[in-house]
Design an enzyme around this catalytic site. Structure first.
Site, mmCIF file in Angstrom:
data_model
loop_
_atom_site.group_PDB
_atom_site.id
_atom_site.type_symbol
_atom_site.label_atom_id
_atom_site.label_comp_id
_atom_site.label_asym_id
_atom_site.label_seq_id
_atom_site.Cartn_x
_atom_site.Cartn_y
_atom_site.Cartn_z
ATOM 1 N N ALA A 147 -7.592 4.854 9.941
ATOM 2 C CA ALA A 147 -8.306 3.597 10.273
ATOM 3 C C ALA A 147 -7.945 3.240 11.156
ATOM 4 O O ALA A 147 -7.887 3.131 13.280
ATOM 5 C CB ALA A 147 -8.604 3.132 9.906
ATOM 6 N N LYS B 14 3.316 1.402 7.570
ATOM 7 C CA LYS B 14 4.054 0.417 6.524
ATOM 8 C C LYS B 14 4.393 0.755 5.191
ATOM 9 O O LYS B 14 3.240 1.138 4.751
ATOM 10 C CB LYS B 14 3.004 -0.414 6.487
ATOM 11 C CG LYS B 14 2.506 -1.500 8.226
ATOM 12 C CD LYS B 14 2.046 -1.671 7.773
ATOM 13 C CE LYS B 14 1.959 -2.837 9.346
ATOM 14 N NZ LYS B 14 0.381 -3.760 10.127
ATOM 15 N N ALA C 219 -7.662 -2.945 11.649
ATOM 16 C CA ALA C 219 -8.329 -2.129 12.085
ATOM 17 C C ALA C 219 -10.112 -2.537 12.634
ATOM 18 O O ALA C 219 -9.804 -2.599 14.274
ATOM 19 C CB ALA C 219 -8.310 -0.511 11.927
ATOM 20 N N LYS D 173 4.861 -6.374 2.262
ATOM 21 C CA LYS D 173 3.815 -7.139 2.176
ATOM 22 C C LYS D 173 2.856 -6.321 1.343
ATOM 23 O O LYS D 173 1.787 -6.870 0.460
ATOM 24 C CB LYS D 173 3.095 -7.404 3.545
ATOM 25 C CG LYS D 173 3.075 -6.628 4.515
ATOM 26 C CD LYS D 173 1.489 -6.186 4.882
ATOM 27 C CE LYS D 173 1.679 -5.287 5.827
ATOM 28 N NZ LYS D 173 0.439 -4.276 6.327
ATOM 29 N N ARG E 121 -6.629 -3.518 2.539
ATOM 30 C CA ARG E 121 -6.941 -2.625 1.529
ATOM 31 C C ARG E 121 -6.101 -2.612 0.436
ATOM 32 O O ARG E 121 -6.412 -1.826 -0.505
ATOM 33 C CB ARG E 121 -6.658 -0.421 2.456
ATOM 34 C CG ARG E 121 -5.052 -0.293 2.351
ATOM 35 C CD ARG E 121 -5.332 1.002 3.431
ATOM 36 N NE ARG E 121 -5.232 1.457 4.488
ATOM 37 C CZ ARG E 121 -5.659 2.103 5.174
ATOM 38 N NH1 ARG E 121 -5.519 3.187 4.034
ATOM 39 N NH2 ARG E 121 -6.231 2.652 6.630
ATOM 40 N N GLN F 271 -0.337 2.578 0.578
ATOM 41 C CA GLN F 271 0.402 2.786 0.564
ATOM 42 C C GLN F 271 1.638 1.413 -0.449
ATOM 43 O O GLN F 271 3.113 2.125 -1.165
ATOM 44 C CB GLN F 271 0.709 3.102 2.174
ATOM 45 C CG GLN F 271 0.111 3.672 2.998
ATOM 46 C CD GLN F 271 0.946 3.709 4.414
ATOM 47 O OE1 GLN F 271 2.070 3.493 4.240
ATOM 48 N NE2 GLN F 271 -0.552 3.254 5.370
#
Length: 458
Positions: free
Chosen positions: A46, A191, A230, A280, A342, A370
């Site tokens: 995205a 990230k 995004a 984060k 997400r 992630q």
């Protein structure tokens, strides 16, 4: 007039002359006439797709001066349900419908909805549809599925891959750069982090992965981060970001990337921004859990925010002697990720029982979560006894992770699976938990700084 509601001319009047900015960057990179600046994004998720589309919208009309492309792996099929939803999106957007009819591409979406044709992710990306973001069409993109073709002569490579895939893909890219004379510039959007435990504990960020894999000096690799959802950015919601790295490239690239709705600043502190970009995501999963388990209690979410940001500040002070303060785009990126990203979505779905850990961390329609791998990496790294620090409360040396109770609990829930999701509230409501200010005060005393975590000499 484009589908965003303004012409290129009005954009230029607000944002300066795009062609002038393009010429400045071309000159800096030593480009001559008839040799276009070649920009390629590696990865069709995205954010990578939106980032590429923004460049295409701004600079794509200067075809003799710049070539903007995106690479993604071929062959991933679009399932029938997604194809049906995609068809509905197309028919709800007159501008998109007209564009597809004009490009003689509409029929394949009709056939996809009917099940008479299998659509593929790389195929629909050429029409401006990202599989992880089908509700937000972008401009048509030039898609390449052959990695060698995409990168071998690229001047600027954008890393749009998840951190978990960055090393593997850039190791392959390095094979195609053996004969290169010029050194490319790489902008990483990834990230996430990895932990390297031998010969000594180290944190491996995506920019370091890329430098190791390709031999490109770290001075030519930058990180771009900020509060970037995004779909909202492509729909022209105002946003800002920082591009971090060596001064030679970060300042001109900040100017080149800046648009009326997307303000890009530059910053020297690559380490803190990139580590925070991974951190984060860790705490966003917990934020989603807390939101779902407390029925969106503003009080509980704010308590969680205070504790998790204090842990983040503590961890960055292990990595950098004078880390960038948690403010501006760095704080905004943390806030929006905890609010809507997400990873927060994933935490909510786990807490509601709509997803299970057995389903893995690559989720249909969302891509890679992630934060899961980042929880493992940070916990394993910070639990090493060689990094022990003095706990002023207990008056004894402990592993740094012992001062990060939320990180510890997320590891027990997500990785060890020893506790149910509800245990995140137990960690948050622990009566022995100190004021978050105490953890920050300890961190800012500088006694915990461990330069070896980034491979630096003390």
């Amino acid at each position: 007039m484009n589908h965003h509601g303004y012409s290129n001319g009005s954009l230029q009047s607000v944002n300066g002359n795009f062609e002038e900015k393009l010429d400045e960057l071309r000159n800096l990179m030593g480009k001559v006439d008839d040799d276009p600046l070649r920009i390629v994004c590696v990865g069709g998720g995205a954010w990578g797709s939106v980032f590429t589309a923004m460049l295409q919208d701004a600079y794509g009309s200067f075809r003799d001066k710049v070539l903007i492309r995106i690479w993604r792996r071929p062959g991933r099929a679009v399932d029938r349900a997604t194809a049906t939803h995609l068809f509905e999106v197309i028919n709800s957007r007159e501008d998109v419908l007209r564009r597809l009819i004009r490009r003689c591409a509409y029929l394949k979406y009709v056939e996809g909805r009917l099940g008479d044709r299998v659509l593929h992710a790389d195929e629909i990306l050429k029409d401006g549809f990202c599989l992880n973001m089908v509700d937000t069409p972008v401009c048509p993109l030039k898609v390449v599925t052959n990695l060698q073709e995409a990168v071998w002569d690229a001047d600027i490579v954008i890393n749009g891959l998840p951190s978990t895939e960055t090393r593997e893909v850039f190791e392959e890219i390095s094979k195609y750069w053996k004969e290169r004379i010029t050194v490319p510039v790489i902008i990483s959007l990834a990230k996430g982090v990895e932990a390297e435990l031998v010969p000594e504990p180290r944190i491996i960020t995506p920019t370091l992965m890329i430098s190791r894999a390709t031999g490109v000096p770290i001075e030519n690799i930058l990180y771009l981060g900020g509060p970037n959802i995004a779909s909202e950015i492509y729909n022209k919601e105002y946003a800002n970001a920082r591009i971090c790295g060596a001064e030679k490239w970060r300042k001109p690239l900040a100017k080149f990337l800046r648009q009326a709705h997307f303000i890009v600043w530059d910053n020297v502190d690559l380490v803190t921004h990139e580590v925070m970009g991974g951190l984060k995501n860790v705490y966003a999963i917990g934020a989603g859990m807390v939101a779902a388990l407390t029925n969106e209690s503003a009080t509980s979410k704010s308590v969680y925010f205070a504790h998790c940001t204090s842990e983040m500040i503590f961890i960055t002070h292990l990595l950098a002697e004078e880390p960038e303060k948690l403010a501006g785009p760095l704080l905004a990126d943390t806030y929006v990720t905890l609010l809507k990203g997400r990873n927060a979505w994933y935490g909510q779905k786990l807490a509601k029982g709509e997803l299970s850990l057995e389903m893995g961390d690559s989720i249909k329609g969302k891509g890679m979560i992630q934060g899961v791998s980042a929880v493992k990496a940070f916990y394993e790294l910070l639990s090493q006894s060689s990094l022990n620090v003095l706990d002023p409360e207990e008056k004894k040396h402990v592993a740094p992770v012992e001062l990060c109770p939320i990180l510890k609990m997320l590891y027990k829930i997500l990785i060890l699976r020893e506790y149910p999701v509800q245990a995140i509230l137990q960690a948050l409501r622990d009566e022995t938990m100190n004021d978050p200010r105490d953890r920050i005060k300890i961190a800012q005393s500088h006694v915990f700084y461990r330069p070896s975590l980034l491979g630096q000499q003390p």
